[in-house]
Design a protein around this motif. Structure first.
Motif, PDB file in Angstrom:
ATOM      1  N   MET A  41       0.845  -1.179   0.000  1.00 18.65           N
ATOM      2  CA  MET A  41       0.000   0.000   0.000  1.00 18.65           C
ATOM      3  C   MET A  41       0.894   1.247   0.000  1.00 18.65           C
ATOM      4  O   MET A  41       1.881   1.319   0.723  1.00 18.65           O
ATOM      5  N   ALA A  42       0.514   2.230  -0.776  1.00 13.81           N
ATOM      6  CA  ALA A  42       1.305   3.451  -0.900  1.00 13.81           C
ATOM      7  C   ALA A  42       1.165   4.326   0.337  1.00 13.81           C
ATOM      8  O   ALA A  42       0.116   4.359   0.984  1.00 13.81           O
ATOM      9  N   LYS A  43       2.243   5.035   0.643  1.00 14.68           N
ATOM     10  CA  LYS A  43       2.222   5.958   1.782  1.00 14.68           C
ATOM     11  C   LYS A  43       1.525   7.257   1.374  1.00 14.68           C
ATOM     12  O   LYS A  43       1.634   7.697   0.227  1.00 14.68           O
ATOM     13  N   THR A  44       0.853   7.855   2.305  1.00 15.64           N
ATOM     14  CA  THR A  44       0.197   9.128   2.058  1.00 15.64           C
ATOM     15  C   THR A  44       1.224  10.245   2.062  1.00 15.64           C
ATOM     16  O   THR A  44       2.104  10.295   2.916  1.00 15.64           O
ATOM     17  N   ASN A  45       1.122  11.134   1.092  1.00 14.80           N
ATOM     18  CA  ASN A  45       2.045  12.261   1.000  1.00 14.80           C
ATOM     19  C   ASN A  45       1.454  13.425   1.803  1.00 14.80           C
ATOM     20  O   ASN A  45       0.689  14.228   1.285  1.00 14.80           O
ATOM     21  N   PHE A  46       1.786  13.471   3.075  1.00 18.46           N
ATOM     22  CA  PHE A  46       1.213  14.467   3.960  1.00 18.46           C
ATOM     23  C   PHE A  46       1.647  15.887   3.593  1.00 18.46           C
ATOM     24  O   PHE A  46       0.887  16.833   3.772  1.00 18.46           O
ATOM     25  N   GLN A  47       2.857  16.046   3.095  1.00 17.06           N
ATOM     26  CA  GLN A  47       3.314  17.383   2.711  1.00 17.06           C
ATOM     27  C   GLN A  47       2.483  17.926   1.559  1.00 17.06           C
ATOM     28  O   GLN A  47       2.161  19.104   1.518  1.00 17.06           O
ATOM     29  N   TYR A  48       2.128  17.066   0.614  1.00 16.07           N
ATOM     30  CA  TYR A  48       1.294  17.489  -0.510  1.00 16.07           C
ATOM     31  C   TYR A  48      -0.077  17.920  -0.003  1.00 16.07           C
ATOM     32  O   TYR A  48      -0.598  18.964  -0.398  1.00 16.07           O
ATOM     33  N   GLU A  49      -0.662  17.106   0.885  1.00 20.27           N
ATOM     34  CA  GLU A  49      -1.971  17.440   1.434  1.00 20.27           C
ATOM     35  C   GLU A  49      -1.924  18.754   2.218  1.00 20.27           C
ATOM     36  O   GLU A  49      -2.826  19.585   2.113  1.00 20.27           O
ATOM     37  N   LYS A  50      -0.871  18.949   2.990  1.00 17.78           N
ATOM     38  CA  LYS A  50      -0.728  20.176   3.768  1.00 17.78           C
ATOM     39  C   LYS A  50      -0.639  21.390   2.837  1.00 17.78           C
ATOM     40  O   LYS A  50      -1.284  22.409   3.071  1.00 17.78           O
ATOM     41  N   ARG A  51       0.145  21.252   1.773  1.00 17.51           N
ATOM     42  CA  ARG A  51       0.294  22.354   0.810  1.00 17.51           C
ATOM     43  C   ARG A  51      -1.033  22.661   0.133  1.00 17.51           C
ATOM     44  O   ARG A  51      -1.380  23.828  -0.066  1.00 17.51           O
ATOM     45  N   GLN A  52      -1.807  21.640  -0.190  1.00 19.94           N
ATOM     46  CA  GLN A  52      -3.102  21.853  -0.821  1.00 19.94           C
ATOM     47  C   GLN A  52      -4.049  22.589   0.125  1.00 19.94           C
ATOM     48  O   GLN A  52      -4.794  23.474  -0.287  1.00 19.94           O
ATOM     49  N   LYS A  53      -4.015  22.233   1.405  1.00 16.81           N
ATOM     50  CA  LYS A  53      -4.840  22.931   2.395  1.00 16.81           C
ATOM     51  C   LYS A  53      -4.424  24.390   2.505  1.00 16.81           C
ATOM     52  O   LYS A  53      -5.263  25.289   2.601  1.00 16.81           O
ATOM     53  N   GLU A  54      -3.095  24.635   2.521  1.00 18.10           N
ATOM     54  CA  GLU A  54      -2.597  26.010   2.607  1.00 18.10           C
ATOM     55  C   GLU A  54      -3.042  26.828   1.394  1.00 18.10           C
ATOM     56  O   GLU A  54      -3.447  27.981   1.524  1.00 18.10           O
ATOM     57  N   LEU A  55      -2.955  26.225   0.211  1.00 11.52           N
ATOM     58  CA  LEU A  55      -3.369  26.927  -1.005  1.00 11.52           C
ATOM     59  C   LEU A  55      -4.868  27.227  -0.985  1.00 11.52           C
ATOM     60  O   LEU A  55      -5.296  28.300  -1.406  1.00 11.52           O
ATOM     61  N   GLU A  56      -5.659  26.291  -0.478  1.00  7.80           N
ATOM     62  CA  GLU A  56      -7.107  26.493  -0.383  1.00  7.80           C
ATOM     63  C   GLU A  56      -7.426  27.629   0.581  1.00  7.80           C
ATOM     64  O   GLU A  56      -8.259  28.489   0.301  1.00  7.80           O
ATOM     65  N   LYS A  57      -6.740  27.664   1.728  1.00  2.00           N
ATOM     66  CA  LYS A  57      -6.946  28.739   2.694  1.00  2.00           C
ATOM     67  C   LYS A  57      -6.571  30.088   2.089  1.00  2.00           C
ATOM     68  O   LYS A  57      -7.274  31.080   2.269  1.00  2.00           O
ATOM     69  N   LYS A  58      -5.447  30.110   1.366  1.00  2.00           N
ATOM     70  CA  LYS A  58      -4.998  31.348   0.740  1.00  2.00           C
ATOM     71  C   LYS A  58      -6.014  31.829  -0.298  1.00  2.00           C
ATOM     72  O   LYS A  58      -6.334  33.014  -0.362  1.00  2.00           O
ATOM     73  N   ARG A  59      -6.537  30.892  -1.100  1.00  2.00           N
ATOM     74  CA  ARG A  59      -7.515  31.249  -2.129  1.00  2.00           C
ATOM     75  C   ARG A  59      -8.787  31.818  -1.488  1.00  2.00           C
ATOM     76  O   ARG A  59      -9.305  32.836  -1.919  1.00  2.00           O
ATOM     77  N   LYS A  60      -9.260  31.164  -0.423  1.00  2.00           N
ATOM     78  CA  LYS A  60     -10.454  31.640   0.261  1.00  2.00           C
ATOM     79  C   LYS A  60     -10.224  33.019   0.878  1.00  2.00           C
ATOM     80  O   LYS A  60     -11.088  33.886   0.836  1.00  2.00           O
ATOM     81  N   LYS A  61      -9.042  33.221   1.453  1.00  2.00           N
ATOM     82  CA  LYS A  61      -8.713  34.513   2.069  1.00  2.00           C
ATOM     83  C   LYS A  61      -8.699  35.619   1.022  1.00  2.00           C
ATOM     84  O   LYS A  61      -9.229  36.714   1.247  1.00  2.00           O
ATOM     85  N   GLU A  62      -8.100  35.325  -0.160  1.00  2.00           N
ATOM     86  CA  GLU A  62      -8.061  36.317  -1.232  1.00  2.00           C
ATOM     87  C   GLU A  62      -9.461  36.635  -1.750  1.00  2.00           C
ATOM     88  O   GLU A  62      -9.785  37.792  -2.018  1.00  2.00           O
ATOM     89  N   GLU A  63     -10.319  35.606  -1.879  1.00  2.00           N
ATOM     90  CA  GLU A  63     -11.687  35.828  -2.325  1.00  2.00           C
ATOM     91  C   GLU A  63     -12.451  36.686  -1.316  1.00  2.00           C
ATOM     92  O   GLU A  63     -13.202  37.578  -1.697  1.00  2.00           O
ATOM     93  N   LYS A  64     -12.251  36.415  -0.047  1.00  2.00           N
ATOM     94  CA  LYS A  64     -12.921  37.189   1.003  1.00  2.00           C
ATOM     95  C   LYS A  64     -12.473  38.647   0.955  1.00  2.00           C
ATOM     96  O   LYS A  64     -13.292  39.558   1.047  1.00  2.00           O
ATOM     97  N   LEU A  65     -11.164  38.871   0.788  1.00  2.00           N
ATOM     98  CA  LEU A  65     -10.642  40.224   0.702  1.00  2.00           C
ATOM     99  C   LEU A  65     -11.211  40.942  -0.522  1.00  2.00           C
ATOM    100  O   LEU A  65     -11.583  42.114  -0.447  1.00  2.00           O
ATOM    101  N   LYS A  66     -11.299  40.220  -1.641  1.00  2.00           N
ATOM    102  CA  LYS A  66     -11.847  40.803  -2.867  1.00  2.00           C
ATOM    103  C   LYS A  66     -13.310  41.207  -2.665  1.00  2.00           C
ATOM    104  O   LYS A  66     -13.726  42.295  -3.074  1.00  2.00           O
TER     105      LYS A  66
END
Length: 68
Positions: free
Chosen positions: A1-26
């Motif tokens: 079974m493949a290992k989960t790439n936690f760093q990738y998941e963390k980066r995706q969460k960070e990007l999602e938070k950043k996108r939401k923050k920018e949309e809110k500011l806009k």
């Protein structure tokens, strides 16, 4: 079974938070411009006094991934 790439998941969460923050500011800026708020000198209240745009936030790196 493949290992989960936690760093990738963390980066995706960070990007999602950043996108939401920018949309809110806009949305906030659009709402402020719709009401016609302005300062005494006639400029919109959401612009900075120096007339420069805010710098983007620096990207944080995990210290765990760096070699000693």
């Amino acid at each position: 079974m493949a290992k989960t790439n936690f760093q990738y998941e963390k980066r995706q969460k960070e990007l999602e938070k950043k996108r939401k923050k920018e949309e809110k500011l806009k949305r906030k800026q659009e709402r402020g411009s719709d009401t016609g708020e302005s300062t005494e000198d006639g400029r919109s209240g959401d612009t900075q006094a120096s007339g420069t745009e805010a710098l983007p936030e620096p990207v944080e790196h995990d210290s765990q991934t760096e070699a000693p």
